[in-house]
Design a protein around this motif. Structure first.
Motif, mmCIF file in Angstrom:
data_model
loop_
_atom_site.group_PDB
_atom_site.id
_atom_site.type_symbol
_atom_site.label_atom_id
_atom_site.label_comp_id
_atom_site.label_asym_id
_atom_site.label_seq_id
_atom_site.Cartn_x
_atom_site.Cartn_y
_atom_site.Cartn_z
ATOM 1 N N ALA A 71 0.842 -1.192 0.000
ATOM 2 C CA ALA A 71 0.000 0.000 0.000
ATOM 3 C C ALA A 71 0.878 1.245 0.000
ATOM 4 O O ALA A 71 1.973 1.244 0.564
ATOM 5 N N LEU A 72 0.384 2.283 -0.642
ATOM 6 C CA LEU A 72 1.081 3.561 -0.683
ATOM 7 C C LEU A 72 0.820 4.287 0.627
ATOM 8 O O LEU A 72 -0.324 4.534 1.001
ATOM 9 N N GLN A 73 1.907 4.582 1.348
ATOM 10 C CA GLN A 73 1.796 5.272 2.628
ATOM 11 C C GLN A 73 2.835 6.376 2.650
ATOM 12 O O GLN A 73 4.033 6.107 2.515
ATOM 13 N N ASP A 74 2.407 7.629 2.779
ATOM 14 C CA ASP A 74 3.312 8.788 2.754
ATOM 15 C C ASP A 74 4.175 8.785 1.490
ATOM 16 O O ASP A 74 5.389 8.994 1.554
ATOM 17 N N VAL A 76 5.233 6.415 -0.214
ATOM 18 C CA VAL A 76 6.179 5.295 -0.273
ATOM 19 C C VAL A 76 5.362 4.003 -0.291
ATOM 20 O O VAL A 76 4.456 3.817 0.519
ATOM 21 N N MET A 77 5.712 3.105 -1.217
ATOM 22 C CA MET A 77 5.041 1.813 -1.280
ATOM 23 C C MET A 77 5.593 0.937 -0.169
ATOM 24 O O MET A 77 6.798 0.725 -0.076
ATOM 25 N N ARG A 78 4.719 0.469 0.707
ATOM 26 C CA ARG A 78 5.136 -0.349 1.847
ATOM 27 C C ARG A 78 4.397 -1.687 1.839
ATOM 28 O O ARG A 78 3.249 -1.761 1.449
ATOM 29 N N MET A 79 5.110 -2.693 2.308
ATOM 30 C CA MET A 79 4.504 -4.023 2.430
ATOM 31 C C MET A 79 4.357 -4.326 3.916
ATOM 32 O O MET A 79 5.272 -4.077 4.699
ATOM 33 N N ARG A 80 3.177 -4.863 4.278
ATOM 34 C CA ARG A 80 2.968 -5.224 5.681
ATOM 35 C C ARG A 80 2.092 -6.460 5.768
ATOM 36 O O ARG A 80 1.280 -6.726 4.877
ATOM 37 N N GLN A 81 2.282 -7.210 6.842
ATOM 38 C CA GLN A 81 1.436 -8.370 7.098
ATOM 39 C C GLN A 81 0.070 -7.872 7.547
ATOM 40 O O GLN A 81 -0.033 -6.876 8.271
ATOM 41 N N VAL A 82 -0.980 -8.559 7.116
ATOM 42 C CA VAL A 82 -2.333 -8.253 7.580
ATOM 43 C C VAL A 82 -2.850 -9.467 8.350
ATOM 44 O O VAL A 82 -2.522 -10.608 8.014
#
Length: 154
Positions: A71-74, A76-82
């Motif tokens: 997801a785009l956050q600030d 910056v494309m970031r990857m995170r566990q959901v």
């Protein structure tokens, strides 16, 4: 218990199990890795007849398997566990590069195009009932970005 009753009980149990098979998986695939690469993504289309959540995934190919979101956050494309991924009844949810996907981590060996990666996906309904779905996902080239039917060719 007489045999007729046992047969009816067994038939009812089979019917209940078949009725719970609510989730379908289409166009599953895994992106190949380069030597020493320790992680890759699995992508697919999920559809459920009733509201469920994808709550976990596992594979014999990787010791760590998680559901992730890009997801785009600030800016910056970031990857995170959901913790889970909602599948609304009757809607197709696509796991794709740059979006939701299943992340395979700490790979002990390179995953090569032409291989097949076994995946177990676990879904949970609103009633707390869980269903496991087995998937055999073919491995596609490192530069693959979509299922073959979705790729445009000239």
């Amino acid at each position: 218990m007489n045999n007729t009753f046992r047969i009816l009980l067994a038939a009812a149990a089979l019917a209940a199990g078949a009725a719970q098979a609510q989730v379908t998986v289409q166009d599953a695939w895994v992106r190949a890795t380069v030597p020493q690469q320790k992680g890759t993504g699995a992508f697919m289309q999920l559809r459920s007849a009733k509201d469920v959540r994808l709550v976990s995934a596992s594979s014999l190919t990787a010791p760590i398997v998680e559901v992730h979101e890009m997801a785009l956050q600030d800016n910056v494309m970031r990857m995170r566990q959901v913790p889970s991924l909602e599948l609304p009844a009757g809607k197709t949810v696509e796991l794709k590069p740059g979006g939701y996907h299943v992340m395979l981590m700490d790979l002990p060996a390179q995953v090569k195009a032409g291989d097949t990666v076994p995946l177990t996906l676990v879904f949970e309904g609103k009633d707390g009932q869980r269903e496991s779905v087995q998937v055999q996902a073919p491995v596609r080239a490192v530069n693959a970005s979509a299922a073959p039917a979705a790729q445009h060719k000239h």
